[in-house]
Design a protein around this motif. Structure first.
Motif, PDB file in Angstrom:
ATOM      1  N   PHE A 195      -5.469  11.585  -4.201  1.00 59.45           N
ATOM      2  CA  PHE A 195      -5.544  11.018  -2.851  1.00 59.45           C
ATOM      3  C   PHE A 195      -4.597   9.828  -2.781  1.00 59.45           C
ATOM      4  O   PHE A 195      -4.578   8.977  -3.680  1.00 59.45           O
ATOM      5  N   SER A 196      -3.810   9.773  -1.710  1.00 53.38           N
ATOM      6  CA  SER A 196      -2.900   8.649  -1.481  1.00 53.38           C
ATOM      7  C   SER A 196      -2.875   8.354   0.013  1.00 53.38           C
ATOM      8  O   SER A 196      -2.255   9.079   0.785  1.00 53.38           O
ATOM      9  N   PRO A 239       4.307  -0.119  -0.170  1.00 56.02           N
ATOM     10  CA  PRO A 239       3.672   0.321  -1.418  1.00 56.02           C
ATOM     11  C   PRO A 239       2.635   1.401  -1.157  1.00 56.02           C
ATOM     12  O   PRO A 239       1.971   1.418  -0.128  1.00 56.02           O
ATOM     13  N   LYS A 240       2.491   2.310  -2.093  1.00 54.67           N
ATOM     14  CA  LYS A 240       1.619   3.470  -1.933  1.00 54.67           C
ATOM     15  C   LYS A 240       0.508   3.445  -2.969  1.00 54.67           C
ATOM     16  O   LYS A 240       0.763   3.445  -4.179  1.00 54.67           O
ATOM     17  N   VAL A 266       8.738   5.967  -2.754  1.00 58.76           N
ATOM     18  CA  VAL A 266       8.491   4.645  -2.167  1.00 58.76           C
ATOM     19  C   VAL A 266       8.903   3.544  -3.131  1.00 58.76           C
ATOM     20  O   VAL A 266       9.209   3.790  -4.302  1.00 58.76           O
ATOM     21  N   SER A 267       8.851   2.302  -2.634  1.00 62.13           N
ATOM     22  CA  SER A 267       9.315   1.163  -3.422  1.00 62.13           C
ATOM     23  C   SER A 267       8.400   0.855  -4.594  1.00 62.13           C
ATOM     24  O   SER A 267       8.850   0.407  -5.653  1.00 62.13           O
ATOM     25  N   ARG A 268       7.095   1.079  -4.412  1.00 63.78           N
ATOM     26  CA  ARG A 268       6.143   0.744  -5.468  1.00 63.78           C
ATOM     27  C   ARG A 268       4.871   1.543  -5.293  1.00 63.78           C
ATOM     28  O   ARG A 268       4.398   1.721  -4.164  1.00 63.78           O
ATOM     29  N   THR A 269       4.327   2.046  -6.382  1.00 61.94           N
ATOM     30  CA  THR A 269       3.035   2.708  -6.330  1.00 61.94           C
ATOM     31  C   THR A 269       1.975   1.790  -6.937  1.00 61.94           C
ATOM     32  O   THR A 269       2.262   0.968  -7.812  1.00 61.94           O
ATOM     33  N   VAL A 270       0.745   1.959  -6.450  1.00 60.08           N
ATOM     34  CA  VAL A 270      -0.386   1.165  -6.922  1.00 60.08           C
ATOM     35  C   VAL A 270      -1.461   2.137  -7.396  1.00 60.08           C
ATOM     36  O   VAL A 270      -2.314   2.565  -6.610  1.00 60.08           O
ATOM     37  N   ALA A 305     -11.430   4.467  -0.506  1.00 60.56           N
ATOM     38  CA  ALA A 305     -12.065   3.219  -0.072  1.00 60.56           C
ATOM     39  C   ALA A 305     -11.039   2.154   0.287  1.00 60.56           C
ATOM     40  O   ALA A 305     -11.288   1.308   1.167  1.00 60.56           O
ATOM     41  N   VAL A 306      -9.892   2.174  -0.379  1.00 58.07           N
ATOM     42  CA  VAL A 306      -8.839   1.207  -0.066  1.00 58.07           C
ATOM     43  C   VAL A 306      -8.405   1.331   1.391  1.00 58.07           C
ATOM     44  O   VAL A 306      -8.297   0.346   2.123  1.00 58.07           O
TER      45      VAL A 306
END
Length: 437
Positions: free
Chosen positions: A161-162, A179-180, A201-205, A215-216
């Protein structure tokens, strides 16, 4: 298997499929194409597919010509044939997750998409849900459907899930620089999903589970809903005190720490804030956990259209001595936010309904929505057309109600020629004929 898939991602020998070519899916497709991937876009509306493939513009802030080169060189194709879902190496789902008539989650689009994927699922594919939903959807709803054919998540195929973070019409924040967040319930799925998004993308989390990622997204939008409700409540209090809430906010935001500016309005709109909080309140019932802040925010925000109409009626009575019955009203802005052609959950629809219920005659002007499309809650408004704005047109109405603050509206002309302006967005200059609501 993972090492081979990683190598194919790096070499761009990796096709990305996107289900849902709307306000989320279409920008995502452009981003993936711009990063060198082949993209196969799926949409159940054949007319939409045909329009995209013919170079037409289906979303105003994404001109159709942006797809001309990718279509010509074969790096992008749109199709309504869900039987081709076995072709992509990764399938990203960006479909609506509305509420039903009981204000409960409606996962019909997600479930139908998942079943279509399951019918064509092959080993090695990555499936990612981007649609906003309640924590647990990926594991509890999607995974059983996908595993029914015998393949197992985390070993045979990969599931994650993203949450989408699209802000339609905002040129400062495009998909590639936002950020993703990525979550999955097994290490392999998390690694592959992170690898794919690292190249988009520039950055993944990365987070520890799909439910955490779900939940995010809810947390982000509930934060906005609660703070918008707070400032809407402050607006109503300050109005009674004769204090301009917009001036208060402008002064308060001069503090460089401990304050974040939110702004009042005529009600919530769009595909996120009016809907997403209810996904958590629904799921929270399973755990017998109250959601008082969320529900109170919903009550305040949904009450704003009625508050605006009451303020309009008061201003009309003071200015002209007449009531709403029979009044001619020009509503500015059918879109839910400025500078877009998106009407999902727009408060303008509720404002129009309330005004006409009280006997007013309502026309609208919106440079981005020349004609009102069919909507779920207000099909009776479908086909209404935007009126042109001229000095004579504006002067012919008893009141102009500002619902959306589009940049390409001549606000000075409106203030100069309107008998009365009721401004819910603080876009009109101060004048004797301007009332804030």
């Amino acid at each position: 298997m993972l090492e081979r898939l990683f190598a194919r991602v790096d070499q761009r020998d990796f096709t990305i499929g996107i289900i849902g070519l709307g306000y989320v899916g279409l920008p995502l497709a452009l981003t993936a194409v711009s990063k060198g991937f082949r993209v196969l876009g799926f949409d159940v509306e054949q007319s939409r597919v045909d329009q995209i493939m013919a170079g037409g513009t289906v979303i105003k802030h994404i001109p159709g010509e942006k797809f001309a080169a990718p279509i010509a060189d074969g790096s992008f194709e749109a199709t309504a044939d869900l039987g081709r879902l076995g072709e992509p190496d990764a399938i990203l789902i960006a479909v609506p997750t509305p509420l039903d008539k009981h204000q409960e989650p409606d996962l019909t689009y997600v479930e139908n998409s998942t079943r279509s994927i399951a019918a064509a699922l092959r080993a090695g594919q990555l499936v990612v849900l981007e649609s906003t939903t309640w924590p647990g959807t990926t594991r509890e709803v999607m995974q059983p459907i996908l595993e029914a054919g015998g393949l197992k998540a985390g070993s045979d195929f990969f599931l994650a899930f993203s949450p989408e973070r699209e802000d339609p019409g905002n040129p400062d924040f495009t998909n590639s620089i936002i950020p993703k967040v990525v979550g999955a319930d097994d290490p392999a799925s998390l690694q592959l999903a992170t690898k794919v998004y690292d190249n988009l993308v520039s950055r993944t989390v990365p987070v520890t589970s799909a439910a955490t990622a779900e939940a995010v997204k809810l947390t982000e939008n509930i934060f906005r809903s609660v703070n918008i409700a707070l400032v809407n409540e402050l607006k109503m209090i300050f109005d009674k005190m004769g204090i301009n809430v917009w001036e208060v906010i402008d002064a308060a935001k001069s503090k460089p720490f401990g304050y974040m500016a939110f702004y009042p309005g005529p009600g919530l709109g769009g595909h996120c804030i009016p809907i997403d909080p209810f996904y958590l309140t629904w799921k929270a019932r399973e755990f017998e956990s109250p959601t008082r802040f969320i529900e109170l925010a919903g009550q305040i925000n949904t009450s704003m259209p009625r508050y605006v109409i009451d303020r309009l009626a008061e201003a009309l009575d003071r200015q002209t001595g007449r009531g709403l019955n029979g009044a001619r009203i020009l509503l500015i802005g059918m879109a839910y936010k400025k500078n877009v052609d998106d009407m999902r959950e727009s408060p303008a629809l509720k404002l129009t309904e309330l005004l006409e219920h009280r006997g007013s005659r309502v026309d609208y002007h919106d440079p981005h929505i020349p004609e009102v499309p069919m909507t779920r809650d207000h099909p009776e408004f479908a086909g209404r057309k935007s009126v042109d704005i001229t000095a004579a047109t504006v002067a012919a109405y008893d009141v102009v109600l500002v619902a959306t603050d589009h940049a390409d509206v001549d606000w000075d002309l409106i203030v100069d020629h309107a008998k009365l302006v009721v401004d819910t967005r603080n876009v009109c200059r101060a004048a004797d004929n301007v009332a804030r609501a």
